[in-house]
Design an enzyme around this catalytic site. Structure first.
Site, PDB file in Angstrom:
ATOM      1  N   GLU A 297       0.924  -1.472   0.501  1.00 55.88           N
ATOM      2  CA  GLU A 297       0.129   0.270   0.274  1.00 55.88           C
ATOM      3  C   GLU A 297       0.801   1.404  -0.040  1.00 55.88           C
ATOM      4  O   GLU A 297       0.172   2.627   0.661  1.00 55.88           O
ATOM      5  CB  GLU A 297      -0.612   0.025   1.005  1.00 55.88           C
ATOM      6  CG  GLU A 297      -1.483  -1.248   1.052  1.00 55.88           C
ATOM      7  CD  GLU A 297      -2.843  -1.035   2.811  1.00 55.88           C
ATOM      8  OE1 GLU A 297      -4.087  -1.498   2.394  1.00 55.88           O
ATOM      9  OE2 GLU A 297      -2.431  -1.041   3.633  1.00 55.88           O
TER      10      GLU A 297
HETATM   11  C1  TNX Z   1      -4.634  -4.202   4.269  1.00 53.26           C
HETATM   12  S1  TNX Z   1      -3.251  -6.613   4.456  1.00 53.26           S
HETATM   13  C2  TNX Z   1      -3.299  -3.992   4.675  1.00 53.26           C
HETATM   14  C3  TNX Z   1      -3.380  -3.796   6.169  1.00 53.26           C
HETATM   15  C4  TNX Z   1      -4.497  -3.223   7.436  1.00 53.26           C
HETATM   16  C5  TNX Z   1      -5.771  -3.883   6.302  1.00 53.26           C
HETATM   17  C6  TNX Z   1      -6.500  -3.940   7.164  1.00 53.26           C
HETATM   18  C7  TNX Z   1      -1.926  -5.197   4.294  1.00 53.26           C
HETATM   19  C8  TNX Z   1      -0.627  -5.479   3.848  1.00 53.26           C
HETATM   20  N1  TNX Z   1      -1.638  -4.168   4.695  1.00 53.26           N
HETATM   21  O1  TNX Z   1      -2.614  -2.667   6.192  1.00 53.26           O
HETATM   22  O2  TNX Z   1      -4.130  -2.898   8.684  1.00 53.26           O
HETATM   23  O3  TNX Z   1      -5.614  -3.826   5.391  1.00 53.26           O
HETATM   24  O4  TNX Z   1      -7.314  -5.484   7.057  1.00 53.26           O
END
Ligand code: TNX
Length: 489
Positions: A297
């Site tokens: 992300e």
């Molecule tokens: C996505 S999963 C994220 C996290 C959040 C999560 C909540 C991932 C690699 N990154 O930053 O906590 O969704 O489900």
């Protein structure tokens, strides 16, 4: 109380081979003793302790002559074990202590959880070994901190299902949870009270606490996989050290649950000095082979910068003796040979992961719509998120990692992991509520041969954990998908 006799195959994860023999049931008598090879003394003491708790008998450990025998022999595979239950005695066999530890977990499930007047083990033979080497779960200490004792208690729960990796998400926008020598402000500024989501909770692990935790896990054959999330999810680091932003500005601490707004600066040498220090220190504190560098992300890192950053950082774990693990976005660049992408999304295909698999990389499978323990069970769940949909118990069980992504088959899988993000969680009871009974489902996917898995069978076996968890004082979700057994006795 007279405990019900369990069947030999009433175990999670379901063993590879179960051959019951009703005439061979073993009655645990008051004179029962455990005999072990000296090298297996540690496991022998744990087996004796288990039997003492259940029977109330003294259960001494002796070098020979006991009706429970613990032998370090046979099998060349690390985690494999065999249990033979005959009317005259019980033998646990494995080539390694880890295999014997697995046998101990199976044995525990064949016994009542609490004290019983009459204890009988079901007769026959179990031969068992895992499908995948990596069977993991993840705790997010950044969004909500859990203390060393709370993490240890979770460790004691997960090993019962033969989970052998615990991934710790140690840094994010809200908080930084591991002391790093030379960078004291990370935890002084971003590890304190009030740094959890919504300003609730906070804290961090000192290097001594982390070392103690890693050793505690090691004694239970669990590998700790530390994660420092980079180049996004770094607001907490930048609040502590403004020189980690592109223009040196002082950012404000944030405890909301937004993602994707922070990024390290790919074009500054200060960034890489910091990252290398952190990776070197974390590697030095971690005996296990893996170091997770995040990579997810990074929405505010321009794609070119993301690639620049990863090309500099991905070799660093290797330089300090570790294999890099990263969320699968990292497959946007060419990976060092030992690097492990972890697939976490919900899409049915991913070009980067497929390419990595084709290039010979091992992959960890954690699709959010199946394995995320922070998703709500159903729309009425009091805790959890639902961006990947709701994930009931059957949904978490009834899928297979080897056909989740085109181009990523059995031979490309290192294993499976069930991450638990903690934005909505506040306590160990919340963690347990989300993990149980879904973590046992993921544990069985990671261990049991695919052809032997069956939802109806899992449903029946997990039902016995209602009373077990109650006796253990462990919280769980009383899902209506399971016909829970009534309390023991
Ligand atoms: C996505 S999963 C994220 C996290 C959040 C999560 C909540 C991932 C690699 N990154 O930053 O906590 O969704 O489900």
């Amino acid at each position: 109380m007279r405990a019900t006799l369990r069947r030999l195959g009433d175990v999670i994860p379901l063993p590879v081979s179960v051959r019951p023999e009703a005439a061979a049931n073993f009655q645990v008598s008051p004179t029962v003793a455990v005999s072990a090879d000296p090298a297996a003394a540690g496991i022998a003491e744990q087996v004796a302790e288990l039997l003492r708790r259940v029977t109330g008998h003294p259960v001494p450990v002796t070098e020979a002559g006991g009706s429970i025998k613990i032998l370090l022999e046979g099998y060349d595979k690390n985690e494999a074990y065999r249990i033979d239950v005959a009317a005259t005695g019980v033998t646990l066999r494995a080539a390694t202590e880890q295999g014997l530890f697995n046998a101990l977990q199976t044995l525990r499930q064949l016994l009542p959880e609490g004290r019983a007047d009459e204890v009988v083990l079901p007769g026959g033979t179990i031969e068992d070994e895992p499908r995948f080497a990596y069977r993991g779960t993840m705790l997010d200490l950044a969004r909500h901190f859990f203390t060393p004792d709370e993490i240890k208690s979770y460790l004691d729960q997960i090993v019962q299902f033969k989970i052998n990796h615990l991934h710790l998400h140690l840094s994010d926008d809200q908080g930084w949870r591991l002391e790093i020598p030379g960078w004291p402000r990370l935890t002084e500024v971003s590890g304190g009270e009030g740094t959890g989501v919504d300003g609730v909770g906070g804290g961090f692990l000192t290097t001594a606490e982390y070392t103690d935790l890693v050793a505690y896990a090691e004694r239970r054959f669990v590998t700790i996989v530390p994660e420092i999330d980079l180049p996004g999810h770094v607001n907490a680091a930048q609040v502590a050290y403004p020189e980690l932003t592109c223009d040196g500005e002082q950012l404000t601490a944030r405890t909301d649950a937004e993602v994707g707004y922070s990024s390290l600066c790919a074009n500054r040498e200060e960034t890489y000095a910091f990252v290398e220090d952190v990776i070197r220190e974390v590697a030095a504190l971690t005996p296990g082979p893996f170091l997770h560098i995040g990579g997810d992300e990074a929405f505010s890192t321009p794609p070119e910068d993301y690639r620049t950053f990863l090309n500099r950082v991905l070799p660093m774990p290797g330089k300090y003796g570790k294999r890099a693990v990263g969320w699968h976005e990292m497959a946007a660049v060419e990976l060092p040979p030992s690097a492990v992408p972890q697939y976490w999304r919900i899409e049915p295909a991913d070009d980067g992961v497929a390419r990595a698999a084709r290039d010979g990389h091992q992959v960890i499978m954690s699709p959010a719509d199946r394995s995320y323990l922070d998703m709500k069970y159903d729309k009425d769940s009091p805790l959890g998120l639902d961006w990947a949909g709701v994930v009931g118990v059957e949904r978490s069980y009834d899928w297979d990692p080897a056909d989740r992504l085109p181009g990523v088959g059995e031979e490309s899988l290192l294993g499976v992991e069930a991450p638990l993000w903690s934005e909505t969680l506040r306590s160990p009871a919340d963690v347990e509520f989300m993990a149980f009974p879904r973590l046992p489902a993921i544990a069985e996917i990671g261990w049991t041969p695919r052809a032997a898995r069956d939802w109806a069978s899992f449903q029946a076996r997990v039902a016995a954990f209602g009373p077990r968890w109650t006796t253990q004082g462990v919280n769980f979700h009383r899902s209506r998908e399971i016909d829970w057994e009534s309390p023991e006795g």
